[in-house]
Structures are given as structure tokens and as C-alpha cells.
Design an enzyme around this catalytic site. Structure first.
Site, PDB file in Angstrom:
ATOM      1  N   ASN A   7       0.878  -1.166   0.000  1.00 57.65           N
ATOM      2  CA  ASN A   7       0.000   0.000   0.000  1.00 57.65           C
ATOM      3  C   ASN A   7       0.920   1.222   0.000  1.00 57.65           C
ATOM      4  O   ASN A   7       1.429   1.636   1.034  1.00 57.65           O
ATOM      5  CB  ASN A   7      -0.890  -0.024   1.246  1.00 57.65           C
ATOM      6  CG  ASN A   7      -1.854   1.152   1.299  1.00 57.65           C
ATOM      7  OD1 ASN A   7      -1.810   2.044   0.443  1.00 57.65           O
ATOM      8  ND2 ASN A   7      -2.710   1.160   2.301  1.00 57.65           N
ATOM      9  N   ARG A  95      -2.598  -2.095  -3.359  1.00 58.49           N
ATOM     10  CA  ARG A  95      -3.844  -1.392  -3.071  1.00 58.49           C
ATOM     11  C   ARG A  95      -3.862  -0.091  -3.877  1.00 58.49           C
ATOM     12  O   ARG A  95      -2.885   0.665  -3.862  1.00 58.49           O
ATOM     13  CB  ARG A  95      -3.921  -1.049  -1.595  1.00 58.49           C
ATOM     14  CG  ARG A  95      -5.161  -0.247  -1.289  1.00 58.49           C
ATOM     15  CD  ARG A  95      -5.116   0.352   0.079  1.00 58.49           C
ATOM     16  NE  ARG A  95      -6.338   1.087   0.308  1.00 58.49           N
ATOM     17  CZ  ARG A  95      -6.404   2.233   0.973  1.00 58.49           C
ATOM     18  NH1 ARG A  95      -5.326   2.766   1.477  1.00 58.49           N
ATOM     19  NH2 ARG A  95      -7.546   2.830   1.150  1.00 58.49           N
ATOM     20  N   HIS A 184     -13.180   2.006   0.524  1.00 61.33           N
ATOM     21  CA  HIS A 184     -13.184   0.900   1.503  1.00 61.33           C
ATOM     22  C   HIS A 184     -13.776  -0.376   0.880  1.00 61.33           C
ATOM     23  O   HIS A 184     -14.193  -1.275   1.609  1.00 61.33           O
ATOM     24  CB  HIS A 184     -14.053   1.215   2.748  1.00 61.33           C
ATOM     25  CG  HIS A 184     -13.426   2.149   3.738  1.00 61.33           C
ATOM     26  ND1 HIS A 184     -14.187   2.831   4.664  1.00 61.33           N
ATOM     27  CD2 HIS A 184     -12.142   2.491   3.984  1.00 61.33           C
ATOM     28  CE1 HIS A 184     -13.400   3.571   5.423  1.00 61.33           C
ATOM     29  NE2 HIS A 184     -12.142   3.387   5.020  1.00 61.33           N
ATOM     30  N   ARG A 245     -12.840  13.809   9.667  1.00 62.73           N
ATOM     31  CA  ARG A 245     -13.620  14.216   8.487  1.00 62.73           C
ATOM     32  C   ARG A 245     -15.088  14.417   8.862  1.00 62.73           C
ATOM     33  O   ARG A 245     -15.645  13.625   9.624  1.00 62.73           O
ATOM     34  CB  ARG A 245     -13.505  13.148   7.395  1.00 62.73           C
ATOM     35  CG  ARG A 245     -12.158  13.123   6.717  1.00 62.73           C
ATOM     36  CD  ARG A 245     -12.035  11.972   5.735  1.00 62.73           C
ATOM     37  NE  ARG A 245     -11.150  10.936   6.236  1.00 62.73           N
ATOM     38  CZ  ARG A 245     -11.015   9.734   5.696  1.00 62.73           C
ATOM     39  NH1 ARG A 245     -11.719   9.398   4.629  1.00 62.73           N
ATOM     40  NH2 ARG A 245     -10.189   8.850   6.215  1.00 62.73           N
ATOM     41  N   GLY A 336     -15.671  -0.264  14.941  1.00 67.31           N
ATOM     42  CA  GLY A 336     -16.711  -1.279  14.705  1.00 67.31           C
ATOM     43  C   GLY A 336     -16.420  -2.593  15.398  1.00 67.31           C
ATOM     44  O   GLY A 336     -17.325  -3.261  15.903  1.00 67.31           O
ATOM     45  N   GLU A 388      -7.697  -6.107   5.200  1.00 68.68           N
ATOM     46  CA  GLU A 388      -7.574  -5.666   3.808  1.00 68.68           C
ATOM     47  C   GLU A 388      -6.354  -6.276   3.112  1.00 68.68           C
ATOM     48  O   GLU A 388      -6.412  -6.581   1.928  1.00 68.68           O
ATOM     49  CB  GLU A 388      -7.540  -4.135   3.747  1.00 68.68           C
ATOM     50  CG  GLU A 388      -8.911  -3.560   4.056  1.00 68.68           C
ATOM     51  CD  GLU A 388      -8.933  -2.068   4.268  1.00 68.68           C
ATOM     52  OE1 GLU A 388      -9.104  -1.353   3.283  1.00 68.68           O
ATOM     53  OE2 GLU A 388      -8.794  -1.603   5.416  1.00 68.68           O
TER      54      GLU A 388
END
Ligand code: ADP
Length: 402
Positions: A7, A95, A184, A245, A336, A388
Site C-alpha cells: 500500500n 492497493r 473501503h 472528516r 466497529g 484488507e
């Protein structure tokens, strides 16, 4: 089969080497502050490889090539490395944040693919140039080894026009491809697949709401295994309340700030991306700090959590309307996976839609996937850890063995 996952950002490269015979991580690392006066590389070797655990190098890293070379040297080091040479790496999975409308699935890198990613730079000026640097360097360092790009946007390319179009002059879509793309995607697809497996149902028969709450937050409505709507838009600023954000705001706020506060568009953009969200509301962007402040009686911290959870609830409700039937709501990423309070508050008031949370399960600290709804709940609620890098390595392996 060993796959290197990269990444590559504008000034950093995250990497993982995975053995895909058994899906084990051999090495993970981070090259930081590329192009600055002093940079560093942190390389972590995982247990089972009987090598020294963590190596840190501090030195100037002028460019991505130097950074990647340092990482590859550590991976292949005679004493501390985990493989004998570059030839043991079968493929590199990259990625890439933005694939525009060109990429619906992971793709093997060719000259045309690089040109298509370059064409997407105006849509992702902060991300795609760094990805391209990483791809070019990996092609030089691993000649003849397959390079695969996995796009954050690809999973969302099944979203229908009525969900991806903004109600703006049509030419902006026609000429500039201005529309909702969503991000995402690798994470949403991964947890949707894991959840389908846990439900014992084929993914293409599952209707899910996947809720990724990390520093960046987004939610996706998955119908019969496909993304049909998502909260991120043209950029990863729209939608949910995030660490720094804002998520959704009245678009007229830009004009208000320009006219009344004398802010120019760049200053507004920085404010919405870096100074808003939880941080804007209470000064803290890390949810663990927000909880600690709430425990000390900080009202702004409580408000920040409430604003985030309320936005989550509003989106879950709207995606229930989008999907009609929902098999499961799936929580993932840092908040989460770990934050029982945010999950509880995000599901508050949804009992009448068949969501019944099992508070004992919700507050138990289980590592891995866990169902947190009661047996009688017509909508199941699951916590499913995202991964990921593993998802990118799986996609890379799949495309090469197809
Ligand atoms: P990123 O989007 O950078 O990948 P992560 O998925 O790692 O982010 O999530 C980071 C967020 O998760 C931070 O707000 C952090 O506070 C939160 N987080 C991590 N662990 C916990 C925890 N145990 N309880 C609450 N929040 C947590």
C-alpha cells in the site's frame, strides 16, 4: 505461494508478505517519511518464522525506490529475513484507492492499466500518484513477477446510476466523471464474504449492511452480494462522521464560510478533511480518547460520540429502506470491532425493524467474529474483523490461478 502486498502512499509504503498456502503473515512493515530529511523503516517478523521480531532502520529515504529496496533487503536478509531471495515472491498485490469507472475487479498491471490509473489522478490526487510510484518501483524490483492492482472503488462499481449520480448539471458527469464512487470496497467485500460464510448462505443470496468504522468510516448496502449504495462519494469525505472528516454537511456551508469567514476553497477542504469529525466536535479524533474524556464528564466528547452514532443509525435506517430485507448488519474496523457503546448507540431505536442486540455478547471481548444479536432477532448483527491485506493477497492469488 508467497504474495507481497503493498500500500504505497505519497510518503509511506505499508507492506505485508503472506504465505498463501495457509494465509499466514510472515512479515509486515512500514516505510515512513519518504522524501523528508529523516525517514524510517519498521519491519516486523511474525512468530513461527524464528527470526528476530522487529527491526528499525532510520535514514534518509529520498524516494519510493530506496524505501522499497530497504524493505526487500530486510525481507530477504540472510540472518533476519524470512525468504532467501526475491524469486520466492510469486506476485505483488497493490492497493489502489481510485479506479474510476474503468476497473470493476482486480487487474493484472499492464502499460494500459498504468495509463488508466494515471487518468484517474484528478479524482484521487492525494492517493493515486503514490500508488503509481509503488507500482513502478515494484515492476523494476521484481521483473517478470505478476503485479496485481486491487481497487478500493471496484466493489462499488455495481451501484446503479440512481444511487451514484449527484443531482448536478449532467455535463459534470459526462465530461468530468463526477459521481459517487465509494471507497473501503476491499474491506466491505471482505466482511460481506465472511458474514455470508458465518450465516451459512451463498453471498449472492445475502442482503447486508456493512459498517466500517475506523479513522475513516463508511457504510455499504449489499444486495445479493453486490454493493448497491455506499456512504463515501466522489471522495472519502461524504457520509458518516469520522475521526477528522465531517461526513455529510449542507453544501451551502462552503459558500457561508467563503462569504462570512473569508476562507478560500483550499482552507475549507483542509478543515473538512483534517479538523472536523470527532476532532472538530471535541478536540479528539481517537475514539479511545473520546471515551476517556466522557468518563471524566466531558460534554463535548459525549456529543461527538452521539453525533457519530446518530449518523450511523440514520444511514442504517436508509439502507434498510434500500434493501427491503436485511439478513445482517456487520460492524468492522477499529471502532466497529471494539466499541460496544458505538455499536449499541448506532442500533438504538431499530428494534421495530427487527434488530435485537444481545448486550452480553455485544460487551464481551471476543477476538474474531461474533454474533451480537439475540437468537430471535430477524436481522442478525455481527462483528467481523476486516483484513484488507489478506483480502488483497486473496484477490491476487485468485487472479493468478484463474
Ligand atoms: P484506519 O481507518 O486508520 O485503518 P482503524 O480501523 O485502525 O483505522 O481504527 C482506528 C479507530 O479505532 C480509532 O478511532 C481508535 O480509537 C479506534 N479503536 C481502536 N481500538 C479501540 C477500542 N478498543 N475501543 C474503541 N475504539 C477503538
Amino acid at each position: 505461494m508467497k504474495v507481497l502486498v503493498i500500500n504505497s502512499g505519497s510518503s509511506s509504503i505499508k507492506y505485508q508478505l503472506l504465505d498463501m498456502e495457509n494465509e499466514i503473515v510472515l512479515v509486515s512493515g512500514l516505510v515512513e517519511r519518504i522524501g523528508e530529511e529523516s525517514g524510517d523503516v519498521t519491519n516486523k517478523v511474525f512468530p513461527g518464522t524464528d527470526r528476530q521480531a522487529v527491526t528499525r532502520i532510520e535514514q534518509t529515504i529520498p524516494d519510493h525506490r530506496t524505501g522499497m529496496e530497504l524493505a526487500v533487503d530486510l525481507i530477504t536478509d540472510r540472518d533476519k529475513g524470512v525468504i532467501k531471495g526475491r524469486g520466492e515472491i510469486c506476485a505483488v498485490g497493490h492497493r489502489v484507492v481510485h479506479g474510476g469507472e474503468n476497473f470493476h475487479e482486480p487487474t493484472i498491471v499492464t502499460d494500459e492499466v498504468i495509463l488508466a490509473i494515471e487518468a484517474t489522478v484528478p479524482l484521487a490526487p492525494l492517493h493515486n500518484p503514490g500508488h503509481l510510484d509503488g507500482i513502478r518501483v515494484a515492476m523494476e524490483l521484481f521483473p517478470g513477477i505478476s503485479q496485481v492492482v486491487v481497487f478500493d472503488t471496484a466493489f462499488h462499481q455495481t451501484i446503479p446510476p440512481h444511487a451514484y449520480m449527484y443531482a448536478l448539471p449532467y455535463e459534470l458527469y459526462e465530461k468530468d466523471r463526477l459521481r459517487r464512487y465509494g471507497f473501503h470496497g476491499t474491506s466491505h467485500k471482505f466482511v460481506a464474504g465472511e458474514c455470508a460464510r458465518l450465516l451459512g448462505k451463498p453471498l449472492d443470496q445475502c442482503n447486508l449492511i456493512t459498517v466500517h468504522l475506523g479513522n475513516g468510516c463508511s457504510m455499504t448496502a449489499v444486495k445479493n452480494g453486490k454493493s448497491v449504495d455506499t456512504s463515501f462519494g466522489l471522495t472519502p469525505l461524504e457520509g458518516l462522521v469520522m475521526g477528522t472528516r465531517s461526513g455529510d454537511i449542507d453544501p451551502a456551508i462552503h459558500a457561508f464560510l467563503a462569504h462570512n469567514k473569508g476562507m478560500d476553497i483550499d482552507a475549507i477542504d483542509v478543515m473538512l478533511n483534517k479538523e472536523s469529525g470527532l476532532k472538530g466536535l471535541c478536540g479528539m479524533n481517537d475514539m479511545r480518547d473520546v471515551h476517556a474524556a466522557i468518563a471524566r464528564g466531558d460534554d463535548k466528547a459525549k456529543l461527538a460520540l452521539d453525533v457519530q452514532a446518530y449518523r450511523n443509525r440514520k444511514y442504517i435506517g436508509s439502507y434498510m429502506a434500500v434493501l427491503s430485507r436485511v439478513d445482517a448488519i456487520v460492524f468492522t474496523a477499529g471502532i466497529g470491532e471494539n466499541d460496544a457503546t458505538v455499536r449499541r448507540e448506532s442500533l438504538k431505536g431499530l428494534e421495530c425493524f427487527g434488530v435485537q442486540i444481545d448486550e452480553t455478547a455485544n460487551t464481551s471481548h471476543v477476538h474474531g467474529s461474533l454474533r451480537i444479536s439475540l437468537d430471535g432477532s430477524s436481522v442478525a448483527v455481527w462483528v467481523v474483523p476486516t483484513n484488507e491485506e489478506l483480502a488483497i493477497a486473496r484477490e491476487t492469488k485468485l487472479i493468478l490461478t484463474r
